[in-house]
Design a protein around this motif. Structure first.
Motif, PDB file in Angstrom:
ATOM      1  N   ILE A   1     -31.101 -40.691 -22.272  1.00 15.11           N
ATOM      2  CA  ILE A   1     -32.241 -39.616 -22.845  1.00 15.11           C
ATOM      3  C   ILE A   1     -31.776 -38.372 -23.399  1.00 15.11           C
ATOM      4  O   ILE A   1     -32.309 -37.915 -24.446  1.00 15.11           O
ATOM      5  CB  ILE A   1     -33.007 -38.937 -21.620  1.00 15.11           C
ATOM      6  N   MET A   2     -30.388 -37.964 -23.043  1.00  7.47           N
ATOM      7  CA  MET A   2     -29.911 -36.827 -23.556  1.00  7.47           C
ATOM      8  C   MET A   2     -29.366 -37.030 -25.188  1.00  7.47           C
ATOM      9  O   MET A   2     -29.759 -36.117 -26.083  1.00  7.47           O
ATOM     10  CB  MET A   2     -28.818 -36.230 -22.940  1.00  7.47           C
TER      11      MET A   2
ATOM     12  N   PHE B   1     -27.308 -44.646 -16.422  1.00  9.70           N
ATOM     13  CA  PHE B   1     -26.999 -44.597 -17.647  1.00  9.70           C
ATOM     14  C   PHE B   1     -28.368 -44.224 -18.482  1.00  9.70           C
ATOM     15  O   PHE B   1     -28.491 -43.823 -19.542  1.00  9.70           O
ATOM     16  CB  PHE B   1     -26.482 -45.922 -18.344  1.00  9.70           C
ATOM     17  N   LEU B   2     -29.373 -43.763 -17.433  1.00  7.84           N
ATOM     18  CA  LEU B   2     -30.732 -43.392 -18.013  1.00  7.84           C
ATOM     19  C   LEU B   2     -30.665 -41.868 -18.541  1.00  7.84           C
ATOM     20  O   LEU B   2     -31.032 -41.461 -19.655  1.00  7.84           O
ATOM     21  CB  LEU B   2     -31.682 -43.330 -16.847  1.00  7.84           C
TER      22      LEU B   2
ATOM     23  N   GLU C   1     -17.373 -38.304 -21.837  1.00  8.95           N
ATOM     24  CA  GLU C   1     -16.247 -38.658 -20.862  1.00  8.95           C
ATOM     25  C   GLU C   1     -16.603 -38.991 -19.214  1.00  8.95           C
ATOM     26  O   GLU C   1     -16.068 -39.677 -18.727  1.00  8.95           O
ATOM     27  CB  GLU C   1     -15.674 -37.072 -20.783  1.00  8.95           C
ATOM     28  N   ILE C   2     -17.726 -38.412 -19.163  1.00  9.34           N
ATOM     29  CA  ILE C   2     -18.259 -38.657 -17.663  1.00  9.34           C
ATOM     30  C   ILE C   2     -18.734 -40.180 -17.510  1.00  9.34           C
ATOM     31  O   ILE C   2     -18.431 -40.941 -16.572  1.00  9.34           O
ATOM     32  CB  ILE C   2     -19.393 -37.576 -17.159  1.00  9.34           C
ATOM     33  N   VAL C   3     -19.406 -40.667 -18.726  1.00 11.37           N
ATOM     34  CA  VAL C   3     -20.003 -41.947 -18.660  1.00 11.37           C
ATOM     35  C   VAL C   3     -18.633 -43.109 -18.644  1.00 11.37           C
ATOM     36  O   VAL C   3     -18.392 -44.015 -18.164  1.00 11.37           O
ATOM     37  CB  VAL C   3     -20.818 -42.270 -19.969  1.00 11.37           C
ATOM     38  N   GLN C   4     -17.707 -42.601 -19.350  1.00 12.74           N
ATOM     39  CA  GLN C   4     -16.503 -43.282 -19.395  1.00 12.74           C
ATOM     40  C   GLN C   4     -15.940 -43.694 -18.136  1.00 12.74           C
ATOM     41  O   GLN C   4     -15.372 -44.450 -17.523  1.00 12.74           O
ATOM     42  CB  GLN C   4     -15.288 -42.694 -20.378  1.00 12.74           C
ATOM     43  N   ARG C   5     -15.668 -42.418 -17.238  1.00  8.68           N
ATOM     44  CA  ARG C   5     -15.258 -42.652 -15.924  1.00  8.68           C
ATOM     45  C   ARG C   5     -16.213 -43.641 -14.850  1.00  8.68           C
ATOM     46  O   ARG C   5     -15.606 -44.271 -14.140  1.00  8.68           O
ATOM     47  CB  ARG C   5     -15.386 -41.271 -15.369  1.00  8.68           C
ATOM     48  N   ILE C   6     -17.375 -43.392 -15.435  1.00  8.03           N
ATOM     49  CA  ILE C   6     -18.512 -44.355 -14.497  1.00  8.03           C
ATOM     50  C   ILE C   6     -17.810 -45.877 -14.836  1.00  8.03           C
ATOM     51  O   ILE C   6     -18.111 -46.578 -13.749  1.00  8.03           O
ATOM     52  CB  ILE C   6     -19.795 -43.858 -14.575  1.00  8.03           C
TER      53      ILE C   6
ATOM     54  N   VAL D   1     -30.047 -38.527  -9.850  1.00  9.93           N
ATOM     55  CA  VAL D   1     -29.266 -39.840  -9.914  1.00  9.93           C
ATOM     56  C   VAL D   1     -27.854 -39.579  -9.497  1.00  9.93           C
ATOM     57  O   VAL D   1     -26.955 -40.568  -8.674  1.00  9.93           O
ATOM     58  CB  VAL D   1     -29.301 -40.310 -11.341  1.00  9.93           C
ATOM     59  N   THR D   2     -27.217 -38.309  -9.823  1.00  7.16           N
ATOM     60  CA  THR D   2     -25.862 -37.894  -9.467  1.00  7.16           C
ATOM     61  C   THR D   2     -25.926 -37.994  -7.779  1.00  7.16           C
ATOM     62  O   THR D   2     -24.936 -38.228  -7.096  1.00  7.16           O
ATOM     63  CB  THR D   2     -25.354 -36.780  -9.955  1.00  7.16           C
TER      64      THR D   2
END
Length: 156
Positions: free
Chosen positions: A20-21, A15-16, A147-152, A82-83
């Motif tokens: 930041i973005m 989530f960092l 969308e990526i954060v929601q998948r995580i 991180v990925t």
């Protein structure tokens, strides 16, 4: 050497990059405002120009731009790191490729500063064009990033 990263650090480190973005996106909008004020100052006359000069928009724009460049490079590298740490690979797709392109765009935009300081209008127009494209890509990246954060989050 086998460096073991605690699972809790691996999970929350994801989530960092998005945080930041989003900060960079907000700073980019502020930099756009400052850039517009710099242009207004450049073309103003008389008392209006004197008043705008007091705002020191050119200095603020340059400083925010420098911070943006640093955060963008660190944020892009951090996101990839991180990925990789969490998945053992990078997911090569539109989000990664656009992010790398954006990092290149902001570096090219910042590299025009010495030419703009010497009054080169071609550099100023190129700087503006690059940053308009960058801000457009940033808006799209924000959507795909959510969308990526929601998948995580759904996998937690």
């Amino acid at each position: 050497m086998n460096l073991t990263i605690p699972e809790s650090v691996k999970v929350w480190s994801q989530f960092l990059h998005p945080t930041i973005m989003w900060v960079i996106l907000a700073l980019s909008i502020y930099a756009l405002y400052l850039g517009i004020q710099v242009q207004r100052t450049r073309y103003a006359d008389g008392d209006i120009k004197k008043e705008l000069i007091k705002g020191r928009y050119n200095v603020k724009h340059y400083q925010i731009g420098s911070v943006l460049l640093g955060l963008m490079v660190v944020g892009a590298i951090g996101g990839m790191a991180v990925t990789y740490i969490n998945n053992g690979k990078l997911f090569v797709g539109p989000h990664l490729l656009a992010g790398l392109g954006m990092t290149a765009l902001i570096a090219m935009s910042a590299s025009l500063s010495p030419f703009m300081q010497k009054g080169q209008n071609w550099a100023r127009f190129t700087h503006i064009a690059l940053n308009v494209v960058l801000l457009g890509l940033f808006g799209w990246q924000a959507v795909t990033g959510v969308e990526i954060v929601q998948r995580i989050v759904s996998k937690m």
